[in-house]
Enzyme design. Structure first.
Site, PDB file in Angstrom:
ATOM      1  N   ASP A   1       2.486   1.972   3.258  1.00 38.95           N
ATOM      2  CA  ASP A   1       3.413   0.985   3.845  1.00 38.95           C
ATOM      3  C   ASP A   1       4.854   1.426   3.652  1.00 38.95           C
ATOM      4  O   ASP A   1       5.714   1.167   4.484  1.00 38.95           O
ATOM      5  CB  ASP A   1       3.299  -0.389   3.162  1.00 38.95           C
ATOM      6  CG  ASP A   1       1.941  -1.016   3.309  1.00 38.95           C
ATOM      7  OD1 ASP A   1       1.230  -0.684   4.273  1.00 38.95           O
ATOM      8  OD2 ASP A   1       1.594  -1.854   2.439  1.00 38.95           O
TER       9      ASP A   1
ATOM     10  N   HIS B   1     -10.775 -14.377   3.462  1.00 40.79           N
ATOM     11  CA  HIS B   1     -11.998 -13.615   3.172  1.00 40.79           C
ATOM     12  C   HIS B   1     -13.101 -14.559   2.671  1.00 40.79           C
ATOM     13  O   HIS B   1     -14.275 -14.381   2.996  1.00 40.79           O
ATOM     14  CB  HIS B   1     -11.729 -12.536   2.121  1.00 40.79           C
ATOM     15  CG  HIS B   1     -10.767 -11.481   2.572  1.00 40.79           C
ATOM     16  ND1 HIS B   1     -10.366 -10.449   1.770  1.00 40.79           N
ATOM     17  CD2 HIS B   1     -10.118 -11.306   3.747  1.00 40.79           C
ATOM     18  CE1 HIS B   1      -9.518  -9.671   2.424  1.00 40.79           C
ATOM     19  NE2 HIS B   1      -9.342 -10.182   3.628  1.00 40.79           N
TER      20      HIS B   1
ATOM     21  N   ASP C   1     -10.383 -12.236  10.681  1.00 41.48           N
ATOM     22  CA  ASP C   1      -9.341 -12.351   9.664  1.00 41.48           C
ATOM     23  C   ASP C   1      -7.984 -12.567  10.339  1.00 41.48           C
ATOM     24  O   ASP C   1      -7.282 -11.605  10.637  1.00 41.48           O
ATOM     25  CB  ASP C   1      -9.364 -11.028   8.878  1.00 41.48           C
ATOM     26  CG  ASP C   1      -8.728 -11.133   7.514  1.00 41.48           C
ATOM     27  OD1 ASP C   1      -8.471 -12.248   7.063  1.00 41.48           O
ATOM     28  OD2 ASP C   1      -8.506 -10.070   6.894  1.00 41.48           O
TER      29      ASP C   1
ATOM     30  N   ASP D   1      -4.724 -13.744  -2.786  1.00 42.69           N
ATOM     31  CA  ASP D   1      -4.071 -13.396  -1.527  1.00 42.69           C
ATOM     32  C   ASP D   1      -4.011 -14.681  -0.716  1.00 42.69           C
ATOM     33  O   ASP D   1      -5.029 -15.173  -0.206  1.00 42.69           O
ATOM     34  CB  ASP D   1      -4.827 -12.281  -0.782  1.00 42.69           C
ATOM     35  CG  ASP D   1      -4.223 -10.916  -1.086  1.00 42.69           C
ATOM     36  OD1 ASP D   1      -3.335 -10.841  -1.959  1.00 42.69           O
ATOM     37  OD2 ASP D   1      -4.624  -9.927  -0.439  1.00 42.69           O
TER      38      ASP D   1
ATOM     39  N   GLU E   1     -10.924  -6.939  -4.362  1.00 39.66           N
ATOM     40  CA  GLU E   1     -10.658  -7.988  -3.369  1.00 39.66           C
ATOM     41  C   GLU E   1     -11.838  -8.059  -2.404  1.00 39.66           C
ATOM     42  O   GLU E   1     -11.959  -7.242  -1.495  1.00 39.66           O
ATOM     43  CB  GLU E   1      -9.355  -7.680  -2.615  1.00 39.66           C
ATOM     44  CG  GLU E   1      -8.999  -8.755  -1.608  1.00 39.66           C
ATOM     45  CD  GLU E   1      -7.701  -8.465  -0.875  1.00 39.66           C
ATOM     46  OE1 GLU E   1      -6.749  -7.947  -1.498  1.00 39.66           O
ATOM     47  OE2 GLU E   1      -7.637  -8.742   0.336  1.00 39.66           O
TER      48      GLU E   1
ATOM     49  N   ASP F   1      -5.357 -14.033   9.101  1.00 42.12           N
ATOM     50  CA  ASP F   1      -4.243 -13.868   8.153  1.00 42.12           C
ATOM     51  C   ASP F   1      -3.048 -14.766   8.473  1.00 42.12           C
ATOM     52  O   ASP F   1      -1.913 -14.291   8.623  1.00 42.12           O
ATOM     53  CB  ASP F   1      -3.784 -12.399   8.118  1.00 42.12           C
ATOM     54  CG  ASP F   1      -4.704 -11.509   7.296  1.00 42.12           C
ATOM     55  OD1 ASP F   1      -5.496 -12.040   6.496  1.00 42.12           O
ATOM     56  OD2 ASP F   1      -4.616 -10.274   7.449  1.00 42.12           O
TER      57      ASP F   1
ATOM     58  N   GLU G   1      -8.952 -13.787  -1.622  1.00 40.74           N
ATOM     59  CA  GLU G   1      -8.178 -14.099  -0.411  1.00 40.74           C
ATOM     60  C   GLU G   1      -8.844 -15.245   0.336  1.00 40.74           C
ATOM     61  O   GLU G   1     -10.043 -15.214   0.605  1.00 40.74           O
ATOM     62  CB  GLU G   1      -8.083 -12.851   0.476  1.00 40.74           C
ATOM     63  CG  GLU G   1      -7.349 -13.124   1.775  1.00 40.74           C
ATOM     64  CD  GLU G   1      -6.881 -11.872   2.495  1.00 40.74           C
ATOM     65  OE1 GLU G   1      -6.518 -10.884   1.819  1.00 40.74           O
ATOM     66  OE2 GLU G   1      -6.885 -11.882   3.732  1.00 40.74           O
TER      67      GLU G   1
ATOM     68  N   HIS H   1       0.883  -1.166   0.000  1.00 44.55           N
ATOM     69  CA  HIS H   1       0.000   0.000   0.000  1.00 44.55           C
ATOM     70  C   HIS H   1       0.925   1.221   0.000  1.00 44.55           C
ATOM     71  O   HIS H   1       2.011   1.179   0.599  1.00 44.55           O
ATOM     72  CB  HIS H   1      -0.821   0.108   1.289  1.00 44.55           C
ATOM     73  CG  HIS H   1      -1.708  -1.061   1.606  1.00 44.55           C
ATOM     74  ND1 HIS H   1      -1.250  -2.183   2.226  1.00 44.55           N
ATOM     75  CD2 HIS H   1      -3.044  -1.236   1.425  1.00 44.55           C
ATOM     76  CE1 HIS H   1      -2.264  -3.021   2.396  1.00 44.55           C
ATOM     77  NE2 HIS H   1      -3.357  -2.477   1.918  1.00 44.55           N
TER      78      HIS H   1
ATOM     79  N   ASP I   1      -0.561 -12.583   1.852  1.00 48.90           N
ATOM     80  CA  ASP I   1      -1.206 -11.601   2.722  1.00 48.90           C
ATOM     81  C   ASP I   1      -1.408 -12.286   4.078  1.00 48.90           C
ATOM     82  O   ASP I   1      -2.522 -12.609   4.487  1.00 48.90           O
ATOM     83  CB  ASP I   1      -2.541 -11.152   2.108  1.00 48.90           C
ATOM     84  CG  ASP I   1      -3.113  -9.951   2.833  1.00 48.90           C
ATOM     85  OD1 ASP I   1      -2.520  -9.527   3.833  1.00 48.90           O
ATOM     86  OD2 ASP I   1      -4.159  -9.437   2.394  1.00 48.90           O
TER      87      ASP I   1
HETATM   88  C1  XUL Z   1      -7.407  -6.783   4.402  1.00 48.76           C
HETATM   89  C2  XUL Z   1      -6.628  -7.166   3.224  1.00 48.76           C
HETATM   90  C3  XUL Z   1      -5.804  -6.092   2.606  1.00 48.76           C
HETATM   91  C4  XUL Z   1      -5.743  -6.118   1.123  1.00 48.76           C
HETATM   92  C5  XUL Z   1      -4.987  -4.962   0.530  1.00 48.76           C
HETATM   93  O1  XUL Z   1      -8.152  -7.817   4.940  1.00 48.76           O
HETATM   94  O2  XUL Z   1      -6.645  -8.311   2.794  1.00 48.76           O
HETATM   95  O3  XUL Z   1      -4.538  -6.161   3.170  1.00 48.76           O
HETATM   96  O4  XUL Z   1      -5.152  -7.275   0.657  1.00 48.76           O
HETATM   97  O5  XUL Z   1      -5.515  -3.730   0.890  1.00 48.76           O
HETATM   98 CO    CO Z   2      -5.728  -9.213   1.178  1.00 53.36          CO
END
Ligand code: XUL
Ligand code: CO
Length: 442
Positions: free
Chosen positions: A107, A274, A310, A299, A235, A312, A271, A104, A342
């Site tokens: 970042d 998600h 989430d 992702d 996304e 991750d 993702e 991003h 991600d």
């Molecule tokens: C948030 C997410 C983000 C996107 C990019 O859940 O997945 O990091 O991948 O903005």
């Molecule tokens: Co993501």
């Protein structure tokens, strides 16, 4: 590349040592140089490192601040720290042998006191990134803008009730598109951020969705005007941070894009975590996008079966990823998309080596799944089963149904005069599950 101090001095470039290796800092399945169908495995899998997790994540959670302290995060000048951090990041990309990274805007460079100052900060780090990309050969898979962390975006960016915030977000994305173009980013991602709502007591849902569509049209127009050729990706995510995210899942995304005439310009960045938060499997989301020719990128992460948010995590579930890989390979691969980690370290995983263990596990899981999926597809047993299951649509009245050449009257007559009662056939789910296991476990 300007010679910088090694930030990971104890770790050498990760080598492929094969499935029998007991070295925790080696690949057992991912051999980036292995040639498969005329190109290296690295070009099939297109692994990417997520800057935000691996180089901005500090392990904070709602109950406490960060736990992860990195040697390069020191000094008082934010730009110098950002450059040292980027040097560390590129050393990591090279040592873990990832051909891509994603970030991003916020970042890589700190926000200033005004948008103009923020953009100047960003330019400095983009110039630094350009040099590092050239020196290392690491490329940018996708760019994106952080439209959710700053206080100004607390009620959304493109869906904010205040047009001033919309305008600010537009200016930010304009710059992020320019940066992505400058660095050769192959895609540009729109994750919904805070585009959603908590309560309809203060929200005009229709106007907010119209505004989001207007924003995306402006992005399409601007990208065209500057000659940015990267693929735009939505996304989807069903919830978090807001209770109702507008881009709930791929199906909702397709409906939104079609409603507003945007479908030609977008694909999906799917993702895993998600998908599962939306109550779907990862494979379901992938197949839904493929069905419309809209699979863009992945992702790569995982949620926790017992937690509803989430998390991750790095994905080590070979079965889940093999099923996803079968779908992806059957559709012809990811094209200019890739597999972006991600995913973040758990809060107590504070050693620099943990970054390597995490990514080695993720890369090995995907590489193994890729090989298993290729074997499954080459054997053709599942495809043969599916072909046979739908064979009645290949000829005769079945084909006429698919071609929409018959109607209710014709079919009614056919059943009454000829077909009579259908003979049910087994779906054979248990047989197929066992067949899948025979690939996974021999
Ligand atoms: C948030 C997410 C983000 C996107 C990019 O859940 O997945 O990091 O991948 O903005
Ligand atoms: Co993501």
């Amino acid at each position: 590349m300007k010679k910088t101090r090694a930030h990971f001095p104890r770790i050498k470039t990760i080598a492929y040592e094969g499935p029998k290796s007991a070295n925790p800092l080696a690949f057992r399945h991912y051999n980036p140089d292995e040639i498969v169908d005329g190109k290296p495995l690295s070009a099939h899998l297109r692994f990417s490192i997520a800057y935000w997790h691996s180089f901005r994540g500090v392990g904070s959670d709602p109950f406490g601040p960060g736990t992860i302290v990195r040697s390069w995060e020191k000094g008082t000048d934010a730009i110098s720290i950002a450059k040292a951090r980027m040097d560390a990041a590129f050393e990591f990309f090279q040592k873990i042998r990832a051909p891509f990274y994603c970030f991003h805007d916020r970042d890589i460079a700190p926000e200033g006191r005004s948008l103009a100052e923020t953009n100047r900060n960003l330019d400095k780090l983009v110039a630094h990134a350009k040099g590092l990309q050239k020196a290392t050969g690491v490329r940018m898979l996708w760019g994106t803008a952080n439209l959710f962390s700053n206080r100004r975006y607390m009620c959304g960016a493109a869906t904010n009730p205040d047009a001033h915030v919309f305008a600010y977000a537009a200016a930010q994305v304009k710059k992020a598109l320019e940066v992505t173009k400058t660095l050769g980013g192959e895609n540009y991602v729109f994750w919904g951020g805070r585009e959603g709502y908590e309560t309809l007591l203060n929200t005009n849902l229709k106007r907010e969705q119209d505004h989001l569509a207007a924003f995306l049209h402006m992005a399409v127009d601007y990208a065209k005007s500057i000659g940015f050729k990267g693929q735009f990706l939505i996304e989807p995510k069903p919830k978090e941070p807001t209770k109702h995210q507008y881009d709930f899942d791929v199906a909702a995304g397709i409906a939104f894009l079609r409603t507003y005439g945007l479908e030609k310009h977008f694909k999906f960045n799917i993702e895993t975590n998600h998908a599962t938060l939306a109550g779907h499997t990862f494979q379901h989301e992938i197949e839904t996008a493929i069905a419309q020719g809209m699979l863009g990128s992945i992702d790569a992460n995982a949620g926790d079966e017992l937690l509803g948010w989430d998390t991750d995590q790095f994905n080590t579930n070979v079965k889940e990823i093999t099923l996803a890989m079968v779908a992806i390979l059957r559709a012809g691969g990811l094209g200019q998309g890739g597999l972006n980690f991600d995913a973040k370290l758990r809060r107590p995983s504070i050693d620099p080596e943990d970054l390597f263990h995490a990514h080695i596990g993720g890369m090995d899981t995907y590489a193994l799944a890729f090989k298993l999926a290729r074997r499954i597809l080459a054997d053709g047993k599942f495809s043969a089963f599916l072909k046979d299951r739908y064979a009645s649509y290949d000829t005769g009245y079945g084909r006429a149904i698919e071609k929409r050449r018959v109607g209710f009257r014709d079919l009614n007559k056919l059943v009454l005069t000829k077909l009579g009662e259908p003979t049910p056939r087994s779906g054979k789910q248990e047989y197929l599950e066992n067949l899948l296991n025979s690939y996974l476990h021999g």
